[in-house]
Scaffold this active site. Structure first.
Site, PDB file in Angstrom:
ATOM      1  N   TYR A 122     -23.514 108.466  10.658  1.00  0.00           N
ATOM      2  CA  TYR A 122     -22.723 107.290  11.074  1.00  0.00           C
ATOM      3  C   TYR A 122     -21.751 107.673  12.189  1.00  0.00           C
ATOM      4  O   TYR A 122     -21.673 107.012  13.224  1.00  0.00           O
ATOM      5  CB  TYR A 122     -21.962 106.761   9.844  1.00  0.00           C
ATOM      6  CG  TYR A 122     -21.008 105.628  10.120  1.00  0.00           C
ATOM      7  CD1 TYR A 122     -21.458 104.402  10.593  1.00  0.00           C
ATOM      8  CD2 TYR A 122     -19.638 105.776   9.860  1.00  0.00           C
ATOM      9  CE1 TYR A 122     -20.571 103.358  10.815  1.00  0.00           C
ATOM     10  CE2 TYR A 122     -18.753 104.733  10.076  1.00  0.00           C
ATOM     11  CZ  TYR A 122     -19.222 103.527  10.553  1.00  0.00           C
ATOM     12  OH  TYR A 122     -18.345 102.494  10.770  1.00  0.00           O
ATOM     13  N   LYS A 172     -21.508 106.548  16.143  1.00  0.00           N
ATOM     14  CA  LYS A 172     -20.306 105.886  16.678  1.00  0.00           C
ATOM     15  C   LYS A 172     -19.794 106.617  17.925  1.00  0.00           C
ATOM     16  O   LYS A 172     -19.340 105.967  18.872  1.00  0.00           O
ATOM     17  CB  LYS A 172     -19.227 105.767  15.601  1.00  0.00           C
ATOM     18  CG  LYS A 172     -19.546 104.716  14.546  1.00  0.00           C
ATOM     19  CD  LYS A 172     -19.611 103.314  15.157  1.00  0.00           C
ATOM     20  CE  LYS A 172     -20.088 102.237  14.220  1.00  0.00           C
ATOM     21  NZ  LYS A 172     -20.325 100.953  14.878  1.00  0.00           N
ATOM     22  N   ARG A 218     -29.173  88.798   9.574  1.00  0.00           N
ATOM     23  CA  ARG A 218     -30.395  89.592   9.525  1.00  0.00           C
ATOM     24  C   ARG A 218     -31.178  89.269   8.247  1.00  0.00           C
ATOM     25  O   ARG A 218     -32.211  88.670   8.289  1.00  0.00           O
ATOM     26  CB  ARG A 218     -30.083  91.079   9.616  1.00  0.00           C
ATOM     27  CG  ARG A 218     -31.332  91.922   9.867  1.00  0.00           C
ATOM     28  CD  ARG A 218     -30.987  93.317  10.298  1.00  0.00           C
ATOM     29  NE  ARG A 218     -30.339  94.058   9.239  1.00  0.00           N
ATOM     30  CZ  ARG A 218     -30.876  95.083   8.598  1.00  0.00           C
ATOM     31  NH1 ARG A 218     -32.083  95.479   8.909  1.00  0.00           N
ATOM     32  NH2 ARG A 218     -30.215  95.714   7.656  1.00  0.00           N
ATOM     33  N   GLY A 222     -21.651  90.539   7.133  1.00  0.00           N
ATOM     34  CA  GLY A 222     -21.060  91.777   6.639  1.00  0.00           C
ATOM     35  C   GLY A 222     -19.595  91.628   6.274  1.00  0.00           C
ATOM     36  O   GLY A 222     -19.021  90.537   6.368  1.00  0.00           O
ATOM     37  N   GLY A 245     -24.521  90.618  12.752  1.00  0.00           N
ATOM     38  CA  GLY A 245     -23.952  91.160  11.506  1.00  0.00           C
ATOM     39  C   GLY A 245     -22.887  90.242  10.928  1.00  0.00           C
ATOM     40  O   GLY A 245     -21.891  90.696  10.376  1.00  0.00           O
TER      41      GLY A 245
HETATM   42  N1  SER Z   1     -15.372 102.161   6.507  1.00  0.00           N
HETATM   43  C1  SER Z   1     -16.280 103.062   7.166  1.00  0.00           C
HETATM   44  C2  SER Z   1     -16.946 103.957   6.209  1.00  0.00           C
HETATM   45  O1  SER Z   1     -16.316 104.292   5.238  1.00  0.00           O
HETATM   46  C3  SER Z   1     -15.560 103.857   8.201  1.00  0.00           C
HETATM   47  O2  SER Z   1     -15.623 103.194   9.426  1.00  0.00           O
HETATM   48  O3  SER Z   1     -18.034 104.387   6.413  1.00  0.00           O
END
Ligand code: SER
Length: 320
Positions: free
Chosen positions: A143, A147, A35, A11, A8
């Site tokens: 997300y 995590k 990627r 990014g 990554g």
């Molecule tokens: N910056 C991220 C988000 O807003 C949080 O880890 O998804």
């Protein structure tokens, strides 16, 4: 750690972290994993680059063997807002990518894996102010779910296999090099670009929305400090809270107005408001401070001055 692969590396964080790691560990020892986003000359001209999609185990394996990789920094992730639009995409990249990285590291007996977590691990039931290190983790986003699972997996590999896995719960990261994409905290970056370019910004969360944030130089510093910390002194591994600053959108806008008096802000909250509301206002990072000496350098005002100066210069040069 002799050869580090950054997955990554194009990014928001990866693009700057790769360059910092090259300074720290030697340019030829840090391989930029790409990627699909076209890498900038800054990445391709300062050290080795390889195409690596962490969800493709065979491809990952080939790059690891080719460069004798003994440490992986896994910066690939689908963030909160994109993840809500396509939860399976977030699950695939965030979980299948991570398990491939961990399995590859275990099989090759690597020296270290760094895989970041996020304030997105928190959710309803978590205390919002000065959120403790150990607390309720019930995220409502895909997300956040990936995590939490990632933190648990990292700690599992430490306990079960003795693999050195480390991670920190990044707050919203603000930077002026590569734009973030698909996160809820992206407004705190976009506001600076729009302030410089148009003198106004329409924010997708309400003015009283308060979240923990961090300026990129502190993010790079925290990441490298944790990578270099003595493993034997760590009581935590994959889940360090790290804090730097906390502000509402109104406070952020007022701070920008100090330097751009004609700056105007308006509000059009969307689905990201609910995500922001489920995350903490501020973070207790005493474990990171005690275990590896964490201390941030930037507060809101110092960050604003730097952001406006750098973006102002880029705007004059026609780069943004
Ligand atoms: N910056 C991220 C988000 O807003 C949080 O880890 O998804």
């Amino acid at each position: 750690m002799k050869k580090i692969l950054v997955i990554g590396s194009t990014g928001q964080i990866g693009s700057e972290l790769t360059l910092e790691l090259r300074k720290e560990f030697g340019a030829e020892n840090v391989i930029a994993g790409i990627r699909k986003t076209a890498p900038s000359p800054k990445l391709t001209e300062t050290g080795p680059c390889e195409v690596v999609d962490a969800t493709d185990r065979a491809q990952l394996e080939a790059v690891v063997k080719k460069h004798n990789i003994d440490a992986i920094v896994n910066m690939a992730a689908i963030l909160s807002a994109t993840g809500e639009k396509d939860p399976m995409y977030a699950w695939n990249v965030n979980m299948n990518g991570l398990i491939n990285v961990l399995e590859c590291a275990r099989e090759h007996k690597m020296a270290q894996v760094l895989t970041p977590s996020s304030i997105a691990v928190f959710g309803p039931g978590t205390p919002l102010d000065n959120t403790p290190q150990e607390t309720i983790l019930r995220p409502t986003t895909m997300y956040g779910i990936t995590k939490v699972a990632g933190e648990l997996l990292g700690d599992y590999y430490v306990r079960k296999y003795g693999l050195d896995v480390r991670g920190l719960r990044y707050p919203g990261i603000i930077s002026n090099e590569t734009l973030p994409g698909g996160g809820t905290t992206d407004y705190a970056v976009a506001i600076y670009y729009d302030a410089i370019k148009y003198g106004r910004y329409t924010c997708f969360v309400k003015e009283d929305t308060r979240l923990p944030m961090m300026y990129m130089p502190d993010c790079l510093k925290a990441t490298i400090m944790l990578m270099k910390a003595d493993f034997n002194k760590l009581k935590h591994h994959s889940d360090f809270n790290v804090g730097a600053m906390s502000f509402s959108v109104k406070e952020l806008a007022e701070n920008i107005k100090k330097y751009i008096p004609h700056f105007e802000i308006s509000y059009e909250p969307d689905f990201r408001q609910a995500i922001a509301d489920s995350w903490p206002n501020s973070i207790d990072d005493s474990a990171a401070r005690e275990e590896w000496g964490w201390k941030p350098d930037y507060d809101l005002d110092a960050m604003t001055r730097d952001m406006l100066q750098v973006l102002g210069e880029k705007h004059k040069a026609g780069l943004i």
